[in-house]
Design a protein around this motif. Structure first.
Motif, PDB file in Angstrom:
ATOM      1  N   ARG A 153      33.030  34.598  32.276  1.00 29.37           N
ATOM      2  CA  ARG A 153      34.077  35.521  31.814  1.00 29.37           C
ATOM      3  C   ARG A 153      34.772  36.060  33.056  1.00 29.37           C
ATOM      4  NH1 ARG A 153      32.046  39.716  27.869  1.00 29.37           N
ATOM      5  NH2 ARG A 153      30.613  40.202  29.571  1.00 29.37           N
ATOM      6  N   ARG A 154      36.057  35.878  33.119  1.00 28.55           N
ATOM      7  CA  ARG A 154      36.824  36.344  34.276  1.00 28.55           C
ATOM      8  C   ARG A 154      37.730  37.495  33.862  1.00 28.55           C
ATOM      9  NH1 ARG A 154      39.820  32.051  38.058  1.00 28.55           N
ATOM     10  NH2 ARG A 154      37.650  31.936  38.776  1.00 28.55           N
ATOM     11  N   ARG A 155      37.734  38.529  34.663  1.00 29.22           N
ATOM     12  CA  ARG A 155      38.657  39.664  34.481  1.00 29.22           C
ATOM     13  C   ARG A 155      39.645  39.669  35.638  1.00 29.22           C
ATOM     14  NH1 ARG A 155      36.463  42.999  30.537  1.00 29.22           N
ATOM     15  NH2 ARG A 155      34.209  42.776  30.237  1.00 29.22           N
ATOM     16  N   PHE A 156      40.868  40.059  35.332  1.00 28.75           N
ATOM     17  CA  PHE A 156      41.910  40.121  36.344  1.00 28.75           C
ATOM     18  C   PHE A 156      42.292  41.572  36.603  1.00 28.75           C
ATOM     19  CE2 PHE A 156      42.404  36.012  34.250  1.00 28.75           C
ATOM     20  CZ  PHE A 156      42.429  35.146  35.337  1.00 28.75           C
ATOM     21  N   GLY A 157      42.496  41.872  37.869  1.00 29.40           N
ATOM     22  CA  GLY A 157      42.974  43.197  38.241  1.00 29.40           C
ATOM     23  C   GLY A 157      44.436  43.147  38.618  1.00 29.40           C
ATOM     24  N   TRP A 158      45.220  44.047  38.032  1.00 28.92           N
ATOM     25  CA  TRP A 158      46.655  44.095  38.284  1.00 28.92           C
ATOM     26  C   TRP A 158      47.030  45.434  38.895  1.00 28.92           C
ATOM     27  CZ3 TRP A 158      49.743  39.841  37.443  1.00 28.92           C
ATOM     28  CH2 TRP A 158      49.170  38.804  36.691  1.00 28.92           C
ATOM     29  N   ALA A 159      48.055  45.436  39.714  1.00 26.64           N
ATOM     30  CA  ALA A 159      48.514  46.674  40.329  1.00 26.64           C
ATOM     31  C   ALA A 159      48.960  47.650  39.246  1.00 26.64           C
ATOM     32  CB  ALA A 159      49.677  46.389  41.281  1.00 26.64           C
ATOM     33  N   PRO A 160      48.621  48.948  39.382  1.00 27.75           N
ATOM     34  CA  PRO A 160      49.047  49.938  38.388  1.00 27.75           C
ATOM     35  C   PRO A 160      50.557  49.897  38.187  1.00 27.75           C
ATOM     36  CG  PRO A 160      47.463  50.894  39.923  1.00 27.75           C
ATOM     37  CD  PRO A 160      47.823  49.543  40.474  1.00 27.75           C
ATOM     38  N   GLY A 161      50.956  49.931  36.926  1.00 25.94           N
ATOM     39  CA  GLY A 161      52.381  49.928  36.609  1.00 25.94           C
ATOM     40  C   GLY A 161      53.050  48.581  36.760  1.00 25.94           C
ATOM     41  N   ASP A 168      51.557  40.898  41.709  1.00 24.21           N
ATOM     42  CA  ASP A 168      50.789  42.114  41.420  1.00 24.21           C
ATOM     43  C   ASP A 168      49.344  41.825  41.054  1.00 24.21           C
ATOM     44  OD1 ASP A 168      53.039  43.646  41.849  1.00 24.21           O
ATOM     45  OD2 ASP A 168      53.621  43.675  39.740  1.00 24.21           O
ATOM     46  N   LEU A 169      48.959  40.560  41.020  1.00 19.59           N
ATOM     47  CA  LEU A 169      47.565  40.226  40.738  1.00 19.59           C
ATOM     48  C   LEU A 169      46.718  40.668  41.930  1.00 19.59           C
ATOM     49  CD1 LEU A 169      45.480  38.879  38.899  1.00 19.59           C
ATOM     50  CD2 LEU A 169      46.050  36.688  39.947  1.00 19.59           C
ATOM     51  N   THR A 170      45.934  41.719  41.748  1.00 22.32           N
ATOM     52  CA  THR A 170      45.221  42.345  42.866  1.00 22.32           C
ATOM     53  C   THR A 170      43.780  41.899  42.996  1.00 22.32           C
ATOM     54  OG1 THR A 170      44.608  44.215  41.468  1.00 22.32           O
ATOM     55  CG2 THR A 170      46.652  44.414  42.733  1.00 22.32           C
ATOM     56  N   GLY A 171      43.221  41.280  41.978  1.00 24.67           N
ATOM     57  CA  GLY A 171      41.831  40.879  42.107  1.00 24.67           C
ATOM     58  C   GLY A 171      41.359  40.096  40.901  1.00 24.67           C
ATOM     59  N   MET A 172      40.241  39.413  41.089  1.00 26.51           N
ATOM     60  CA  MET A 172      39.605  38.680  39.998  1.00 26.51           C
ATOM     61  C   MET A 172      38.106  38.913  40.104  1.00 26.51           C
ATOM     62  SD  MET A 172      41.654  35.059  39.957  1.00 26.51           S
ATOM     63  CE  MET A 172      40.894  34.524  41.469  1.00 26.51           C
ATOM     64  N   GLU A 173      37.472  38.813  38.959  1.00 22.30           N
ATOM     65  CA  GLU A 173      36.045  39.082  38.923  1.00 22.30           C
ATOM     66  C   GLU A 173      35.409  38.149  37.899  1.00 22.30           C
ATOM     67  OE1 GLU A 173      34.361  43.323  38.733  1.00 22.30           O
ATOM     68  OE2 GLU A 173      34.396  42.635  36.663  1.00 22.30           O
ATOM     69  N   ASP A 174      34.437  37.386  38.319  1.00 24.23           N
ATOM     70  CA  ASP A 174      33.769  36.439  37.436  1.00 24.23           C
ATOM     71  C   ASP A 174      32.381  36.934  37.072  1.00 24.23           C
ATOM     72  OD1 ASP A 174      34.968  33.210  38.668  1.00 24.23           O
ATOM     73  OD2 ASP A 174      35.910  34.767  37.457  1.00 24.23           O
ATOM     74  N   GLU A 175      32.060  36.798  35.795  1.00 26.28           N
ATOM     75  CA  GLU A 175      30.735  37.150  35.287  1.00 26.28           C
ATOM     76  C   GLU A 175      30.119  35.883  34.716  1.00 26.28           C
ATOM     77  OE1 GLU A 175      28.834  40.608  32.372  1.00 26.28           O
ATOM     78  OE2 GLU A 175      31.000  40.298  32.522  1.00 26.28           O
ATOM     79  N   HIS A 176      29.037  35.401  35.337  1.00 21.16           N
ATOM     80  CA  HIS A 176      28.401  34.154  34.922  1.00 21.16           C
ATOM     81  C   HIS A 176      27.374  34.475  33.838  1.00 21.16           C
ATOM     82  CE1 HIS A 176      30.178  31.655  38.127  1.00 21.16           C
ATOM     83  NE2 HIS A 176      30.179  32.797  38.799  1.00 21.16           N
ATOM     84  N   LEU A 177      27.710  34.130  32.599  1.00 20.08           N
ATOM     85  CA  LEU A 177      26.858  34.447  31.455  1.00 20.08           C
ATOM     86  C   LEU A 177      25.986  33.286  31.046  1.00 20.08           C
ATOM     87  CD1 LEU A 177      29.543  36.271  29.285  1.00 20.08           C
ATOM     88  CD2 LEU A 177      27.949  37.281  30.914  1.00 20.08           C
ATOM     89  N   GLY A 178      26.432  32.077  31.311  1.00 22.69           N
ATOM     90  CA  GLY A 178      25.713  30.909  30.836  1.00 22.69           C
ATOM     91  C   GLY A 178      24.440  30.610  31.594  1.00 22.69           C
ATOM     92  N   GLN A 179      24.157  31.372  32.675  1.00 21.58           N
ATOM     93  CA  GLN A 179      22.954  31.115  33.448  1.00 21.58           C
ATOM     94  C   GLN A 179      21.708  31.659  32.776  1.00 21.58           C
ATOM     95  OE1 GLN A 179      23.749  32.959  37.185  1.00 21.58           O
ATOM     96  NE2 GLN A 179      25.401  31.543  37.733  1.00 21.58           N
TER      97      GLN A 179
END
Length: 742
Positions: A153-161, A168-179
Motif C-alpha cells: 500500500r503506497r501513500r503519497f504526500g502532497w504539498a499543502p494547498g 508538488d508530490l513531496t513524498g511517498m511511503e510504502d507499507e508492505h502487507l503481503g509479507q
C-alpha cells in the motif's frame, strides 16, 4: 515500511527511490492530461447531444445528463488526482470486499486511488480508481493481519494547498502487507530516506485503532491529519480509518447513528457516506434525493466544499429551520414557551386541534340530494355518518386531506350506485361532475373542513378555550399558559410566528399530507434536535434511510437529547444501530484530557474520548490572583497577547468567548492591528466567535476566553464550554480571571 522523500529534499537519493518518484510524477502528468480530455470531451458531448434524434422527452433527459456531467467535471476542486496506490500480490484473489472476495483478476495488478475515476477512454482500464469503488476498500481496510491480497500500500504526500501540479508530490511511503505479520513488523527489513535523513519505519501501535492499523503506522497519514486548518473543512478520502470506512460504506437501506467524541471525524464520515451512496446507488439516490442537515449556516459554509471536492455537486445542504420555514420568523419565544412547543406531546395536541372540526353533529344533514338532469339522487343521513366514522376509524390513520377525499369518493360512490341501478353505467366524466357538484362539496366542507396549517395553529394558540380542549390531559395549566399567545391575531395572516411555531406548522402540514421525502438524509449535530424537529425530519425520511451524527456531551439546546434511542424513535428509525467513535484524530491528547474532566458533570452516558495525537499543547493563563475575578479589561488584554503569539505560528486562530463578549474582543483585536474575520468568512486567519456558534468548527490554535462566563451564559453552559474546549487542532490556550469550572 519504506519512506521516500522529494527529489529536492535528498542530497543523494538511492537510484531506485529516485526513479520511483520520477515515475509517479510522470504518471500524474498522464492522469492530468487524461482528466483534461475528460472535461473537454464532456463539453463536446453536450454539443453533439443536442442533435441526437429522439423524442422531445428523451432528448431533454439526455441533455440534462450530459450537461450535469460536464458541470460536475468543470466544478471539481483542483488538487492532486491520486493519494494512494494498491499493488496486489501475484497469484492471489484473497482480498475482500463488502460481499466477499475480490475478483482474482486483481492479482498482480496495481491501482492508483483518487477522488474520482480517470481514464483515457471509457472502455479502457482506469488510470485512477475512485476511492468509493469496491477494489479501493482494501486501501482503507488492509492490514498486516488481514492484507486482503495487497502486497504493498503506497501513500503519497502532497504539498499543502497543492492544485495538482506534479512538482508538488513531496513524498511517498510504502507499507508492505503481503509479507505477513512477522515481515510487516520487522523494522530491519524496511528502510528509506525522508527529508535527507535516515528513518526507521517504526510500527509500534500498528493495529490502532480497531486492529486494522492507524495513524501511528504512517508518517504521511499523520502529517495529513495534523495539517493546519485554514479555510473550510476538507475531505478525508486519503485518511479514512477502518472504523470510519465501515460507516461510510454502510448499505443504503441501513440507518445508522454515530455517537462521535470530539475530533473523531463524525461529520466527514457522514459527508463521505453521502458521496459513497451517490456513487454506489446513483439512480435510487438521485430519484429520491439526498439531504444534508446542519445546525446553522455557519456550519454549512464550513462543510460546503467537501462534497464538491469528492466530485459530487447539487446535493441540498440545509438546516431544519430552512426546511420547515412556511412563514417568516418575526417573533421570539422565551425558553419556557419554546421548550413546550418543541416537546413531543405537542404532536397529540395539534392532532386533536386539527380534527376538532371533523364530523360535528350539526354538520350532518338528514340526507344529501344531488340533481342530475331530471333525476335526484339521495344519500340518507345514517349512511353519510357511517362514511365519516369509517374513514376516521381507519388504521393507520390517513393524512387529513386524504381522509377528506375518501369521504367525497365514498359519497359519490353511493350516488353512482343509485344512478347505475336506474339508468345504467355512468362514465368517468359523470363521476367527476358529481364529485365537483355544489351539494357534495358543501357536505364535505361541513363534515371535514378544508384547513391550512396556519389556521389550525393560530386558532390553537390564540384561543385559550381551544387550547384547553386540545391539551386536556396532555399539557398542564402552566404549560398551556406558556405557549398561549398573549394577544390573539384577528386572522392567521396577521399572526407573528416564532421559530418554535415553525415546528408546529410543519407538524400540522405533515398531518394534512405526507411531505416530499428523500432517499437519504444526513443529520449532523443531531443531539441538539428537539423531538418535534426529529418528527419533521422523520417525515422527510419516512421511506428512506438516515445517517445521524452527534455527541450527547455537546448537546446545548434546552431540549438536547440525553440518550440516542429516544431521539431515534422520534425520527421514526428506532432500529438504527448506534455506533460509538471514541478515538480522536483531530484533538490532541492534552486537550482531550482537559475536556474529559467535564464529562462527569454533563449528565450524559458517553464514553470518554481518547486521542492518538501526542503533539498538541495546552496553556492555562490566569489573570490576577486570589481567586477573585478581576477587571474584564485585563482578560481582554491577555487575550490580545495570546493571539499575537499564535500568529507567529502556522495555521488558523479561533477566539471563543461568551456571546456577550465577542464584540469587545473583536474591537480590542482591531485596535491592536490584528485582522479579524467572522465565522462565515472563509480563509480568515483569526476568527472571533461566540461559543453559541462554535459547534462543528475547528482551528489550529484556539483561545477560550473566561470559561466561567461561557458556563454562566445559559442553562447548558457546561456543555457549551465542552464544545469550545474541543475545537483545537494543535494548541489550546485558556485565558481566565474567574475560577475554572472543572
Amino acid at each position: 515500511m519504506r519512506y521516500f522523500a522529494t527529489l529536492g529534499g535528498m542530497t543523494s537519493p538511492e537510484p531506485v527511490l529516485r526513479h520511483a518518484l520520477i515515475r509517479e510524477c510522470t504518471y500524474h502528468d498522464t492522469c492530468r492530461a487524461a482528466f483534461a480530455a475528460m472535461v473537454e470531451g464532456a463539453g463536446e458531448r453536450v454539443v453533439v447531444g443536442e442533435d441526437v434524434s429522439a423524442s422531445g422527452a428523451d432528448a431533454e433527459v439526455l441533455g440534462y445528463q450530459l450537461r450535469s456531467n460536464a458541470k460536475e467535471l468543470r466544478e471539481l476542486s483542483e488538487g492532486p488526482l491520486f493519494f494512494g496506490r494498491l499493488d496486489f500480490a501475484d497469484g492471489t484473489g484473497s482480498g475482500h470486499t463488502d460481499t466477499g472476495h475480490l475478483d482474482a483478476d486483481h492479482a498482480g495488478q496495481s491501482y492508483h486511488i483518487g477522488r474520482l475515476r480517470i481514464s483515457e477512454q471509457p472502455a479502457l482500464p482506469p488510470l485512477v480508481v475512485d476511492w468509493r469503488a469496491p477494489v479501493s476498500r482494501a486501501f482503507y481496510q488492509a492490514s498486516v493481519r488481514d492484507p486482503r491480497g495487497v502486497a504493498v500500500r503506497r501513500r503519497f504526500g502532497w504539498a499543502p494547498g497543492s492544485r495538482g501540479d506534479s512538482a508538488d508530490l513531496t513524498g511517498m511511503e510504502d507499507e508492505h502487507l503481503g509479507q505477513g505479520e512477522q515481515g510487516g513488523h520487522d523494522e530491519q527489513g524496511g528502510h528509506g530516506v525522508h527529508g535527507g535523513r535516515d528513518e526507521r519505519g517504526g510500527h509500534e501501535g500498528h493495529d490502532e485503532p480497531g486492529g486494522h492499523g492507524g495513524p501511528a503506522t504512517s508518517r504521511l497519514l499523520v502529517a495529513e491529519i495534523e495539517r493546519p486548518r485554514v479555510g473550510p473543512m476538507r475531505d478525508i478520502a486519503a485518511t479514512i480509518q477502518p472504523d470510519q470506512d465501515d460507516l461510510v460504506r454502510a448499505d443504503l437501506t441501513t440507518s445508522v447513528c454515530v455517537q462521535g467524541a470530539p475530533g473523531t471525524g463524525k461529520t466527514v464520515v457522514g459527508l463521505h457516506r453521502a458521496a459513497y451512496l451517490l456513487y454506489t446507488y446513483p439512480q435510487r439516490i438521485r430519484r429520491g434525493g439526498l439531504l444534508i442537515l446542519g445546525p446553522n449556516r455557519t456550519f454549512l459554509s464550513y462543510i460546503a466544499e467537501v462534497l464538491p471536492a469528492l466530485g459530487e455537486t447539487g446535493v441540498r445542504q440545509s438546516t431544519v429551520t430552512e426546511e420547515i420555514a412556511r412563514q417568516p420568523v418575526t417573533a421570539e419565544d422565551d425558553e419556557r414557551a419554546a421548550t413546550v412547543k418543541h416537546d413531543a406531546r405537542m404532536a397529540e395536541v395539534l392532532r386533536r386541534a386539527l380534527y376538532t372540526g371533523v364530523d360535528q353533529p350539526t354538520a350532518h344533514p338528514d340526507s344529501l340530494v344531488v340533481r342530475d338532469g331530471s333525476y335526484r339522487w339521495r344519500v340518507p343521513g345514517d349512511a353519510l355518518r357511517r362514511i365519516v366514522a369509517d374513514v376516521r376509524a381507519e388504521q393507520p390513520e390517513p393524512p387529513y386531506d386524504v381522509g377528506r377525499e375518501r369521504v367525497r369518493t365514498r359519497v359519490v360512490r353511493l350516488l353512482q350506485r343509485q344512478a347505475e341501478l336506474r339508468a345504467g353505467p355512468r362514465t368517468n366524466a359523470w363521476v367527476q361532475r358529481i364529485s365537483r357538484s355544489w351539494p357534495v362539496g358543501e357536505y364535505v366542507d361541513a363534515v371535514w373542513p378544508r384547513v391550512r396549517p396556519e389556521e389550525v395553529v393560530a386558532r390553537l394558540l390564540g384561543d385559550p378555550d381551544a387550547l384547553a380542549g386540545a391539551a386536556e390531559g396532555v399539557l398542564d395549566a402552566d404549560e398551556q399558559k406558556a405557549v398561549s399567545w398573549v394577544k390573539a391575531p384577528r386572522t392567521w395572516r396577521s399572526a407573528r410566528w416564532s421559530a418554535a411555531d415553525l415546528v408546529l406548522l410543519d407538524e400540522v402540514a405533515g398531518l394534512l399530507r405526507h411531505p416530499e421525502g428523500y432517499g437519504h438524509v444526513v443529520v449532523d449535530e443531531a443531539q441538539d434536535l428537539s423531538p418535534m424537529e426529529c418528527r419533521a425530519i422523520g417525515r422527510r425520511a419516512a421511506f428512506g434511510s438516515v445517517t445521524v451524527l452527534g455527541d450527547l456531551a455537546q448537546g446545548t439546546t434546552p431540549w438536547a437529547a440525553r440518550d440516542w434511542p429516544r431521539l431515534l424513535a422520534h425520527l421514526g428509525k428506532p432500529d438504527a444501530a448506534v455506533v460509538p467513535l471514541t478515538t480522536g484524530f483531530r484533538v490532541p491528547q492534552a486537550v482531550v484530557q482537559l475536556a474529559n474532566r467535564l464529562l462527569e458533570r454533563l449528565g450524559v452516558d458517553v464514553p470518554a474520548a481518547r486521542s492518538l495525537r501526542r503533539d498538541g499543547e495546552l496553556g492555562i493563563r490566569r489573570v490576577g490572583g486570589g481567586g477573585i475575578c478581576v477587571d474584564a479589561e485585563a482578560v481582554v488584554g491577555e487575550t490580545v497577547a495570546v493571539v499575537r503569539d499564535a500568529l507567529a505560528r502556522e495555521g488558523s486562530v479561533g477566539v471563543i468567548a461568551a456571546d456577550a463578549d465577542v464584540v469587545r474582543l473583536r474591537n480590542a483585536l482591531d485596535e491592536a492591528g490584528v485582522a479579524v474575520g467572522g465565522p462565515d468568512e472563509v480563509g480568515a486567519r483569526v476568527v472571533v466567535l461566540g461559543a453559541g456558534v462554535a459547534k462543528g468548527l475547528e482551528y489550529d490554535h484556539v483561545v477560550v476566553v473566561e470559561p466561567a462566563a461561557i458556563v454562566a451564559a445559559e442553562t447548558r453552559g457546561l456543555h457549551r464550554l465542552y464544545v469550545a474546549l474541543t475545537r483545537a487542532v494543535s494548541r489550546l490556550d485558556v485565558v481566565h480571571a474567574c475560577a475554572l469550572p472543572w
